[in-house]
Every structure is written in C-alpha cells, then in structure tokens.
Write a protein that holds these residues in place. Structure first.
Motif, PDB file in Angstrom:
ATOM      1  N   LYS A 129      58.226   4.231  -6.812  1.00 16.03           N
ATOM      2  CA  LYS A 129      56.855   4.653  -6.124  1.00 16.03           C
ATOM      3  C   LYS A 129      56.125   3.815  -6.544  1.00 16.03           C
ATOM      4  N   LEU A 130      55.182   3.937  -7.541  1.00 16.64           N
ATOM      5  CA  LEU A 130      54.714   3.126  -8.730  1.00 16.64           C
ATOM      6  C   LEU A 130      55.317   1.639  -8.621  1.00 16.64           C
ATOM      7  N   THR A 131      55.783   1.346  -8.533  1.00 20.02           N
ATOM      8  CA  THR A 131      56.894  -0.194  -8.363  1.00 20.02           C
ATOM      9  C   THR A 131      56.657  -0.792  -6.882  1.00 20.02           C
ATOM     10  N   CYS A 132      56.579  -0.091  -6.504  1.00 26.63           N
ATOM     11  CA  CYS A 132      56.897   0.084  -4.073  1.00 26.63           C
ATOM     12  C   CYS A 132      55.861   0.372  -3.455  1.00 26.63           C
ATOM     13  N   GLU A 180      57.905  15.382 -14.547  1.00 27.34           N
ATOM     14  CA  GLU A 180      57.635  14.448 -14.182  1.00 27.34           C
ATOM     15  C   GLU A 180      56.653  14.424 -12.632  1.00 27.34           C
ATOM     16  N   LEU A 181      57.209  15.816 -12.224  1.00 28.24           N
ATOM     17  CA  LEU A 181      56.083  15.802 -10.451  1.00 28.24           C
ATOM     18  C   LEU A 181      54.531  16.075 -11.547  1.00 28.24           C
ATOM     19  N   ALA A 182      54.303  16.047 -12.930  1.00 28.40           N
ATOM     20  CA  ALA A 182      52.983  16.483 -13.268  1.00 28.40           C
ATOM     21  C   ALA A 182      52.606  14.819 -13.092  1.00 28.40           C
ATOM     22  N   THR A 183      53.848  14.017 -13.867  1.00 27.24           N
ATOM     23  CA  THR A 183      53.843  12.442 -13.672  1.00 27.24           C
ATOM     24  C   THR A 183      53.298  12.047 -11.894  1.00 27.24           C
ATOM     25  N   ALA A 184      54.189  12.358 -11.292  1.00 26.12           N
ATOM     26  CA  ALA A 184      53.772  11.839  -9.910  1.00 26.12           C
ATOM     27  C   ALA A 184      52.389  11.894  -9.481  1.00 26.12           C
ATOM     28  N   VAL A 185      51.922  13.231  -9.554  1.00 27.38           N
ATOM     29  CA  VAL A 185      50.195  13.585  -8.648  1.00 27.38           C
ATOM     30  C   VAL A 185      49.146  12.981  -9.920  1.00 27.38           C
ATOM     31  N   HIS A 186      49.546  12.847 -10.920  1.00 27.10           N
ATOM     32  CA  HIS A 186      48.906  12.173 -11.614  1.00 27.10           C
ATOM     33  C   HIS A 186      48.238  11.015 -11.750  1.00 27.10           C
ATOM     34  N   TYR A 187      49.177   9.746 -11.118  1.00 29.11           N
ATOM     35  CA  TYR A 187      49.302   8.962 -10.602  1.00 29.11           C
ATOM     36  C   TYR A 187      49.552   8.919  -9.269  1.00 29.11           C
ATOM     37  N   ASP A 188      49.385   9.903  -8.622  1.00 29.48           N
ATOM     38  CA  ASP A 188      49.729   9.333  -6.790  1.00 29.48           C
ATOM     39  C   ASP A 188      50.933   9.328  -6.499  1.00 29.48           C
ATOM     40  N   ALA A 189      51.937   9.537  -6.942  1.00 26.34           N
ATOM     41  CA  ALA A 189      53.141   8.178  -6.806  1.00 26.34           C
ATOM     42  C   ALA A 189      53.530   9.237  -5.228  1.00 26.34           C
ATOM     43  N   ARG A 190      53.173   9.106  -4.055  1.00 25.86           N
ATOM     44  CA  ARG A 190      53.933   9.777  -3.063  1.00 25.86           C
ATOM     45  C   ARG A 190      54.889   9.627  -2.568  1.00 25.86           C
ATOM     46  N   LEU A 191      56.201   9.806  -3.376  1.00 21.45           N
ATOM     47  CA  LEU A 191      57.643  10.507  -3.425  1.00 21.45           C
ATOM     48  C   LEU A 191      57.858  11.654  -2.304  1.00 21.45           C
ATOM     49  N   VAL A 192      59.411  11.620  -1.883  1.00 22.22           N
ATOM     50  CA  VAL A 192      59.914  13.041  -1.936  1.00 22.22           C
ATOM     51  C   VAL A 192      61.115  13.427  -2.196  1.00 22.22           C
ATOM     52  N   GLU A 203      65.427  23.018  10.391  1.00 21.50           N
ATOM     53  CA  GLU A 203      64.112  23.180  10.274  1.00 21.50           C
ATOM     54  C   GLU A 203      63.670  21.893   8.898  1.00 21.50           C
ATOM     55  N   PHE A 204      64.673  21.089   8.559  1.00 19.83           N
ATOM     56  CA  PHE A 204      64.263  20.128   7.452  1.00 19.83           C
ATOM     57  C   PHE A 204      64.039  18.850   8.637  1.00 19.83           C
ATOM     58  N   VAL A 205      63.954  18.297   9.491  1.00 22.90           N
ATOM     59  CA  VAL A 205      63.673  17.178  10.239  1.00 22.90           C
ATOM     60  C   VAL A 205      61.514  17.477   9.960  1.00 22.90           C
ATOM     61  N   GLY A 206      61.095  18.276  10.928  1.00 25.44           N
ATOM     62  CA  GLY A 206      60.187  19.095  10.640  1.00 25.44           C
ATOM     63  C   GLY A 206      59.326  19.048   9.002  1.00 25.44           C
ATOM     64  N   ALA A 207      60.111  19.255   8.008  1.00 25.83           N
ATOM     65  CA  ALA A 207      59.757  19.933   6.716  1.00 25.83           C
ATOM     66  C   ALA A 207      59.513  18.388   6.320  1.00 25.83           C
ATOM     67  N   PHE A 208      60.589  17.365   6.349  1.00 27.31           N
ATOM     68  CA  PHE A 208      60.192  15.995   5.724  1.00 27.31           C
ATOM     69  C   PHE A 208      58.500  15.184   6.588  1.00 27.31           C
ATOM     70  N   GLU A 209      58.559  15.447   8.135  1.00 30.40           N
ATOM     71  CA  GLU A 209      57.530  14.733   8.161  1.00 30.40           C
ATOM     72  C   GLU A 209      56.394  15.883   8.234  1.00 30.40           C
ATOM     73  N   ARG A 210      56.569  16.798   7.934  1.00 34.62           N
ATOM     74  CA  ARG A 210      55.166  17.396   7.196  1.00 34.62           C
ATOM     75  C   ARG A 210      54.706  16.391   5.863  1.00 34.62           C
ATOM     76  N   CYS A 211      55.669  16.403   5.192  1.00 34.43           N
ATOM     77  CA  CYS A 211      56.152  15.779   4.436  1.00 34.43           C
ATOM     78  C   CYS A 211      55.088  14.812   3.795  1.00 34.43           C
ATOM     79  N   GLN A 212      55.905  14.267   4.643  1.00 34.22           N
ATOM     80  CA  GLN A 212      54.915  12.129   5.101  1.00 34.22           C
ATOM     81  C   GLN A 212      53.149  12.390   5.736  1.00 34.22           C
ATOM     82  N   ALA A 213      53.666  13.663   5.949  1.00 35.82           N
ATOM     83  CA  ALA A 213      52.063  13.533   6.242  1.00 35.82           C
ATOM     84  C   ALA A 213      51.072  14.012   5.463  1.00 35.82           C
ATOM     85  N   SER A 214      51.381  14.745   4.682  1.00 39.08           N
ATOM     86  CA  SER A 214      50.886  15.064   3.930  1.00 39.08           C
ATOM     87  C   SER A 214      49.561  14.603   2.956  1.00 39.08           C
ATOM     88  N   GLY A 215      50.226  13.241   2.905  1.00 31.76           N
ATOM     89  CA  GLY A 215      49.148  12.072   1.694  1.00 31.76           C
ATOM     90  C   GLY A 215      49.379  12.701   0.622  1.00 31.76           C
TER      91      GLY A 215
END
Length: 561
Positions: free
Chosen positions: A430-433, A453-465, A518-530
């Motif tokens: 995510k940091l690379t692309c 490494e979730l902490a690293t994702a938050v630190h650098y705002d790597a918006r992965l799922v 429940e998955f589709v709604g959960a995934f879409e909320r993840c993508q919309a969470s910023g």
C-alpha cells in the motif's frame, strides 16, 4: 553523493549515498544503536529516501521482501545486531526461496570487540550461510562503494535473491575520502540461437505440451511476451506455486496453479504431458507435488528448463534442453518464433482450461460462513490491479482456488510457506502503490505472528484491508494431524482475542463477520472508513479445507487403518 575524493564523509554517509545512487526510494527498519550513523545520514535525505519504522524486525524484513517482489528492485531493510538480525532472518529465508532481490543491513559490534561474544555479537557469515546469496561484513569504510555495489549487483542479477551486509558500528563513524560507484546494472543471460531452434523442434514433435511459469526476475514486459508466446503457439500454461499473477487467469490458455490448491485435471496433466517447458520456476516441492509429479533425476516428460541461474538447471531434474536465460531475455526472443502446430494443441489446451474453471466448484462448507462465496464476490468486485497478500495456512486454499489474477504483481505470497507474511507485505504494497486496493489475508494463527504491524499501517496511513479468517486453530497443522493421528488433538488449538476490537485499539476500522451475507457491507464500510481496516471472519472449525471437512479428513484416516 560525491565523486570528489577530497571530501570527507562518514561510513554512514557513504552507505546512504550508495542507496541514493542505486535509486532506493524507501527503506524499512527497526532502529538500533549499532547503526546510529546510518540513521543520522538518512536524516539528511528524508526527501529522497522514506524510512518506514516497523514494530518488529520480522515485519520489517517481510516488508522489504514484499517491496522487492512488487518492484523488482532490492528491498532495503535495516536492523540491529543479534536479536534484530535473528528476527529478520525469516524475511531473508523468504527472499531466498522466492528469488526476491533484497539487502538486509545489520549493525554489528565494533571491530575491536569481534570474537569476544560481545553484547549481541553474531558472526553473520556463519549464521546466514545458505540462507542468502552473499553475506559480507564491511570492516573498512573505504571499501563501502566497492562492496555495496557488489551487494546490489548480486541481489538483482541471475537468480535474484537476498544479500546480507554487516556493518561494524565504529566503521560507520570513520571518515573517508572515496568516490561513489555507479548504479548496479542487472545482468541477465540470453538464450543461444541453437537453443531456440532446439525448442522449436521439440514443440513440433509434442502432442501434449505444458508451459510452467514461475520464479523471480519477471518484468511487465516479460509477462506481456509470455502471453503473446503462449497465445501464438496455443499452449496451455500453469503457474508455479504462488506465481499466478504471471498470466491472466481469465485467458483460455490458463490451466491453473501448481500449488496447494492445484486441481486434479492439472495434476494429471503434468503426468500426461510429453513436453514441459518450464520458464523461471525451480520445480520445487510444492510445484511438483512433493517431487512426485516429475521423476528424479530424469523425467519421463521431455523437459525444457529455462532459468536465469545455470546452477539451477539440472540441480534436481535433468532437462532434455537446458536454457540459461532470464524470463525477459528468453521470451523477448521466443515470442518471435513462428507458431509450430497451434491447431494440434486446441483440444489439449481447452481441456486443461475447463479443468481449471471446474476447480472453482466446491461443496458447501459447514457453518454460517461460505468462504468460497466471499472470495467469488471479491473476484468479481475488486479492481483488476488489486494486490492480494497472504501468509500460510489452509485459508489460502480458498483464495488461490477462487480468485483470478488478471494483471502482473497482484499477488504477494511466500513460496516458502512462511506464516505472518500477509499483513507486513500489505503495508509495503500500500505504501508502494497507494492508489491500488490492497487486501491482506491471514488466518488467526498467521495474523498474530505479525499483527503488530497494524501500528505501522496506522502510522503511515496505509489504507489496506486485512481479512482474518478465524477458526480457532492452527488449521494446516490440524489437518495433517488428523490425517496422521486422527482424533488425537495436541498443540493445535488456539484461543483468540476479539480481532476487530484489537484492530480498533490500534486505530483501524474493525468489523466482525459471522454470516456470509454480512461480508459485503462490512467490506464496503472498510473501504469508506478512510483508514486502514480489518475484518474478522469467524468460520466453523469443521470448514477446514474447500473440499473436505475436519470430520471427513479424520474419518478417512481412520478408515484407511
């Protein structure tokens, strides 16, 4: 950077300038007092080299390996001596077996303390041994340009792989006047004209040829040439273990991947084939079904083995025709070969593609979650350039069986079967692309090996799922346990935290899925969470594999006794 040998620089500065010369844009690290001079030099080039600070050296090394795999450039990792180096060794082993360019820099004890078992002292030449392409300790700062050039050169040339460089801390503070080397240049062997003629002759005699593509050193151009070559000759193609993104899986020539999720039609096709054209792959244990699909040392199939390293040709399997060439140089010439007998392979190629598509069909799993349906939705919904990462575990069977990779570098998975890879690899991706969708898959056991490494994702705002498939056990080991010692459960049960709550504690968006719908709604909320996000999917422990339940595996083992 300096070409003026009157300018004094510290060893740390010379090293960082070598990184700049070689186009390094990002490095991953866990800081240590043993290489403070390098950290200080990196402070002056923050606009050129982004330093990603990780939470554990294993995660940092995985990120560097994933970066190298994704870009084809050496992934750079800095760790401290002793415990830092041993933690990072998992990424080095992954890079070696995956043929990924990578350089691990290790701070080392001062030179006047060597061989005293000083604090955290290790001899890295002995420690890494066969785990790296080359291990060097640089004791003289004046030799940094020479030896760092060699490190980059070895990492990217021939069969790509990891190089380990030990840096005594007092060497890094020495002041020297040296001239920087030029950037390392990849060296790739090219096929001889006679070898291409021999290949064409073997194709003309074949009735059931099969191309197997894999290994490292691939480029987007080589992948494009591979598709043109296969289409022109009308050949079926299989990917080696976790190399599915080397070929469009929706192409009618695709026969599937030779890994843990290989379909029965493809497995049988390897045995039936009268010509195996292997491009880049080593033909390792996973790709050959435990070395059972191809006879050792002389295969019954006509084997053409194309590999960038001459040492790999004939190492296990004696080829009919060995071609020492990298994937790009080989296919650049092979694509120009006239089609030999494309119509003769029509039925064979179509039958293997039907077998691949038939492998999508799986029986309904026990419980309220159908992983096959979730993967099918992701396959239809994610952009074609989305990057999927994974570690190791039975959960990967659903991913590899049901997701179709359509473009190059959309799969980051360790061919050495290393757990804990998916999350750090996804952070690096995510940091690379940053504009691409990145989805990390992990089992409950796999996730907690590098979940920090979730902490690293938050630190650098790597918006992965991150998708954590939770079945409350080390599933792969339990599967083998039930096959060998049915009903005797020992050492494979897990008691897990609330993964979604844990993610929220790190600052991610967290979701829990207990039913398929429940998955589709959960995934879409993840993508919309910023923000980075995690979905915990709670699956029935009985749903152990895409085709067999835990109880079925046990009953089959008991019945065979």
């Amino acid at each position: 950077m300096s070409n003026d040998n009157t300018v004094l620089r510290s060893g740390g500065q010379v090293l960082v300038d070598a990184l700049r010369v070689n186009g390094v844009e990002r490095a991953f690290c866990v800081p240590g007092e043993s290489y403070l001079a390098v950290l200080d030099a990196l402070h002056d080039v923050q606009d050129e080299i982004e330093l990603i600070v990780c939470r554990q050296e294993g995660g940092a090394a995985y990120m560097a390996e994933a970066y190298g795999k994704l870009t084809g450039k050496p992934g750079i990792c800095f760790v401290t001596r002793g415990p830092g180096a041993t933690n990072a060794s998992v990424g080095v082993h992954t890079a070696f077996q995956d043929s990924t360019p990578m350089i691990l820099f290790i701070g080392q004890v001062a030179r006047d303390q060597i061989e005293r078992e000083a604090f955290q002292e290790v001899d890295y030449r002995r420690m890494f041994g066969q785990m790296a392409k080359w291990v060097v300790q640089i004791d003289d700062a004046a030799r940094l340009p020479e030896l760092l050039n060699q490190a980059f050169q070895r990492a990217i040339s021939g069969r790509p792989g990891p190089v380990v460089v030990a840096l005594p801390e007092d060497m890094l503070t020495d002041l020297v006047s040296v001239t920087d080397a030029r950037a390392a240049q990849r060296v790739e062997a090219a096929p001889a004209p006679a070898a291409l003629s021999a290949l064409q002759d073997l194709l003309s005699k074949a009735s059931k040829p099969l191309v197997i593509a894999g290994g490292g050193g691939w480029t987007a151009g080589a992948v494009a040439d591979l598709r043109r070559f296969v289409s022109s000759q009308n050949l079926p193609l299989a990917a080696s273990f976790r190399c599915q993104d080397l070929f469009d899986n929706t192409d009618p020539h695709y026969a599937g991947d030779l890994g843990l999720a290989a379909g029965p039609v493809l497995v049988d096709a390897v045995r039936q084939a009268d010509l195996l054209l292997v491009i880049g792959a080593r033909l390792g244990e996973m790709t050959t079904g435990g070395y059972a699909l191809v006879d050792i040392p002389t295969p019954k199939q006509t084997l053409v083995h194309v590999h960038a390293s001459a040492e790999e040709i004939g190492r296990v399997y004696q080829p009919t025709l060995g071609i020492n060439a990298g994937p790009a140089s080989f296919l650049d010439q092979a694509v120009a070969l006239p089609a030999v007998r494309p119509q003769a392979f029509e039925d064979w190629t179509a039958s293997l593609n039907r077998g691949y598509r038939g492998n999508f069909e799986t029986p309904r799993s026990p419980g309220n979650v159908q992983m096959s349906e979730i993967i099918a939705w992701l396959n239809q919904s994610l952009p074609a350039d989305s990057i999927l990462t994974c570690g190791a575990g039975n959960y990967t069977g659903w991913v590899h069986r049901g997701y179709q990779h359509r473009t190059f570098r959309t799969l980051l998975g360790p061919t050495n079967g290393s757990m804990g890879y998916g999350v750090p690899a996804a952070v690096a991706a995510k940091l690379t692309c940053p504009q691409r969708t990145v989805v990390a898959f992990a089992g409950d056991g796999c996730f907690l090996m590098n979940g920090q490494e979730l902490a690293t994702a938050v630190h650098y705002d790597a918006r992965l799922v991150v998708i954590v498939v939770n079945n409350g056990m080390y599933g792969t080991i339990r599967m083998h346990q039930e096959r060998s010692y049915p009903g005797r459960v020992s050492g494979t049960e897990l008691h897990n935290p609330d993964f979604a709550a844990l993610a929220r504690a790190y600052g991610l968006h967290g979701e829990t899925v207990t039913h398929t719908e429940e998955f589709v709604g959960a995934f879409e909320r993840c993508q919309a969470s910023g923000k980075p996000a995690l979905i915990e999917i709670q699956v029935d422990p009985e749903a152990l594999t895409p085709r067999m339940t835990l109880s079925q595996i046990r009953e089959k083992a008991l019945a065979s006794r």
